[in-house]
Design a protein around this motif. Structure first.
Motif, PDB file in Angstrom:
ATOM      1  N   ASP A  17       0.842  -1.241  -0.101  1.00 16.89           N
ATOM      2  CA  ASP A  17      -0.001   0.063  -0.159  1.00 16.89           C
ATOM      3  C   ASP A  17       1.048   1.287  -0.037  1.00 16.89           C
ATOM      4  OD1 ASP A  17      -2.273   1.575   0.047  1.00 16.89           O
ATOM      5  OD2 ASP A  17      -2.709   1.377   2.316  1.00 16.89           O
ATOM      6  N   ASP A  62      -8.837   6.632   5.885  1.00 18.24           N
ATOM      7  CA  ASP A  62      -8.894   7.177   4.468  1.00 18.24           C
ATOM      8  C   ASP A  62     -10.416   7.556   3.996  1.00 18.24           C
ATOM      9  OD1 ASP A  62      -6.324   7.652   3.312  1.00 18.24           O
ATOM     10  OD2 ASP A  62      -6.139   5.624   2.974  1.00 18.24           O
ATOM     11  N   GLU A  85     -12.273   1.856   1.952  1.00 17.28           N
ATOM     12  CA  GLU A  85     -11.430   3.134   2.310  1.00 17.28           C
ATOM     13  C   GLU A  85     -11.978   4.035   1.353  1.00 17.28           C
ATOM     14  OE1 GLU A  85      -7.420   2.790   2.683  1.00 17.28           O
ATOM     15  OE2 GLU A  85      -7.330   1.061   1.137  1.00 17.28           O
ATOM     16  N   ARG A 114      -1.919   5.132  -6.058  1.00 19.37           N
ATOM     17  CA  ARG A 114      -1.935   4.253  -4.697  1.00 19.37           C
ATOM     18  C   ARG A 114      -2.546   2.962  -4.626  1.00 19.37           C
ATOM     19  NH1 ARG A 114      -4.689   7.459  -0.041  1.00 19.37           N
ATOM     20  NH2 ARG A 114      -3.653   5.842   1.002  1.00 19.37           N
TER      21      ARG A 114
HETATM   22 MG   LIG Z   1      -5.375   3.468   3.460  1.00 22.93          MG
END
Ligand SMILES: [Mg+2]
Ligand SMILES: [Mg+2]
Lengths: 335, 335
Positions: free
Chosen positions: A93, A212, A188, A116
């Motif tokens: 991540d 997030d 998220e 990401r």
């Molecule tokens: Mg996250």
């Protein structure tokens, strides 16, 4: 001070008791870790598993990505330390604020809204396959779940599941020992939460990343001083998304948990319990307080509370209601 | 080419016809403008008002903020050009990618998740009061609505409403001519959309900013090449938020509209109509096509369609369904 010592004793006594409500709802209390050796350090708090193993430490401070063997050693060490308890391994991540030297980073105006998590993994099948193979091999020795971060569409979930099958097929072909894994996603992004019903059919579990999720739902980067005060994981909008995920998981017969900071927040526990979360994964030290709340709150009352909270107009009213709900039950969390 | 000319004639003929469905649902088709003179240029498309007047042009290329008189001249010019049609004035929407020399900008990792829109206005009451006074004075000559960007909480809405009352009170004290205004917000964060029921009691209208709403819901900055392909305003999660806003507005008896790019997308028109949007504000050139779709689609069928679309699993399936819905009604949008 005497009260503090008393409290510490009470919490220690809780260690070996199950996290179960007075009306019999069991919640799995797990821990978030960053390295296999964190498990030994967490044992004093009585974790029932690892709900989030952040695998980034394997990738940091290196000029080249870690090989399958290096990764396998870390994953299998955690599996062995857990002695049959569940291990949720999150795939790499990075992106946003975490950047690695062996990845070509784009120049992005808003990295948190950019390349990401799984978005990156899907474009770097070399990295993803190596990591999945190491995870599947570790699964030969105990229960392992693979979890993908930053998913927003069903198409991504399908491609990620396919990548797991591919890794398993390659190990099979080569005759390398490996095990079956649960495949799940972090919820998220608001999109993932709002699509929970559609996604539930394609995964084995959901784990809500409340940090997030709050950031995107409120459009607030809490590292920006100017807006940090607006960052509020108890904003009713965030609670609505969590409730939605819990209901969707129930309907689909899969489990949902939380691995963001909110999971370790005792004030939030009645809500998360009532929203149907079957697992809460947190910093080890937060575990006893959360367990104490669960053992004091009826599940049926928590469910009703959750339905009420999402309809309150502000985060402050949510906090007030949670505080009085806990006070009525004789639980006063320190936070 | 002949077909094109034919199409142009048909669209021109539409100019003076109302945007009304076969079963009698009226939708206000308005335009987005950046300067008062844009109204004259838009007249050939028959706009029923201005749904978004971006006021930033007044603030750009200046070392000091524009005074009340300068702003009033621009706003009142638009009011006069509209001859009784509604003018929605958006307060200063800077931050993120738009920065001004006379504001002290923080250094932010993710400016889109930072200090922008109304968040900035609330901390610069000097700028906000000057702008609101100019807007209220322009309202003496025709219908004006004041709209605040980037709202996430009810507390912000209350403070912004209070700022409008303050500006009105100061004009009243000074005996300066001014008019009453509608006060509304852009719904462009998932939080605002998910809180629509709570916010509806505190505003006179909602205008959905689909660009930012999509960005935050999907956690995708479409200016980042690596993830631009994930940016999809027809993702079912975004549609669910829009539908939620429409239903909340109906229940509260206020109007809801769209001023993001999706408002000018004929493929999306049946959905936006069915989600209860009473106003669509767009680039002037998009207006005739959108009107053509509205005149071809029954409102009751669009409502049913909207309920279906939010339950589809992917944006691609949404597009497929919208295309077939339009094709069945003999409307083939160019996009
Ligand atoms: Mg996250
Ligand atoms: Mg915007």
């Amino acid at each position: 001070l005497a009260a503090r010592a008393e409290r510490a004793r009470t919490l220690a006594a809780l260690r070996d008791l199950p996290a179960v409500t007075p009306d019999g709802r069991r919640v799995e209390l797990a821990v978030n870790i960053g390295r296999p050796e964190d498990i030994a350090a967490a044992e004093e708090f009585g974790p029932e598993g690892v709900g989030l193993f952040r695998t980034e430490f394997l990738f940091l401070d290196r000029s080249r990505p870690p090989g399958e063997e290096t990764q396998w050693q870390a994953y299998v060490a955690a599996v062995r330390a857990l002695k049959g308890r569940r291990l949720v391994l999150r795939t790499l991540d990075v992106g946003a604020d975490k950047r690695l030297p062996f990845i070509d980073w784009p120049d992005e105006m808003n990295p948190a809204l950019g390349w990401r998590g799984a978005r990156l993994s899907l474009e770097r099948p070399d990295l993803l396959q190596t990591q999945l193979r190491a995870m599947l091999r570790a699964a030969a020795e105990g229960p392992v779940s693979v979890m993908f971060p930053m998913v927003t569409t069903l198409e991504e979930v399908r491609r990620l599941r396919h990548a797991v099958e591919e890794a398993a097929a390659s190990l099979e072909r080569e005759g390398v020992a490996h095990g079956r894994v649960e495949v799940g996603i972090m919820v998220e992004t608001p999109a993932a939460a709002l699509s929970a019903r559609a996604l539930a059919g394609a995964v084995d579990f959901f784990s809500i990343g409340t940090n997030d999720l709050t950031q995107y739902t409120l459009a607030v980067d809490r590292t920006s001083q100017q807006v940090a005060a607006l960052y509020d994981p108890l904003h009713p909008a965030v609670l609505r998304l969590i409730l939605e995920v819990g209901r969707a998981a129930e309907e689909a017969g899969i489990w949902a948990g939380v691995c963001g900071e909110l999971a370790g927040e005792p004030l939030a526990t009645p809500f998360l319990l009532g929203a149907g979360m079957a697992e809460l994964s947190m910093h080890p030290r937060a575990l006893p307080e959360v367990k104490r709340v669960i053992r004091a709150v009826r599940y049926d009352e928590a469910r009703q509370l959750a339905g009420e909270l999402v309809n309150l107009p502000t985060g402050d009213e949510v906090r007030r209601r949670l505080r009085s709900f806990l006070a009525e039950r004789g639980v006063e969390p320190e936070t």
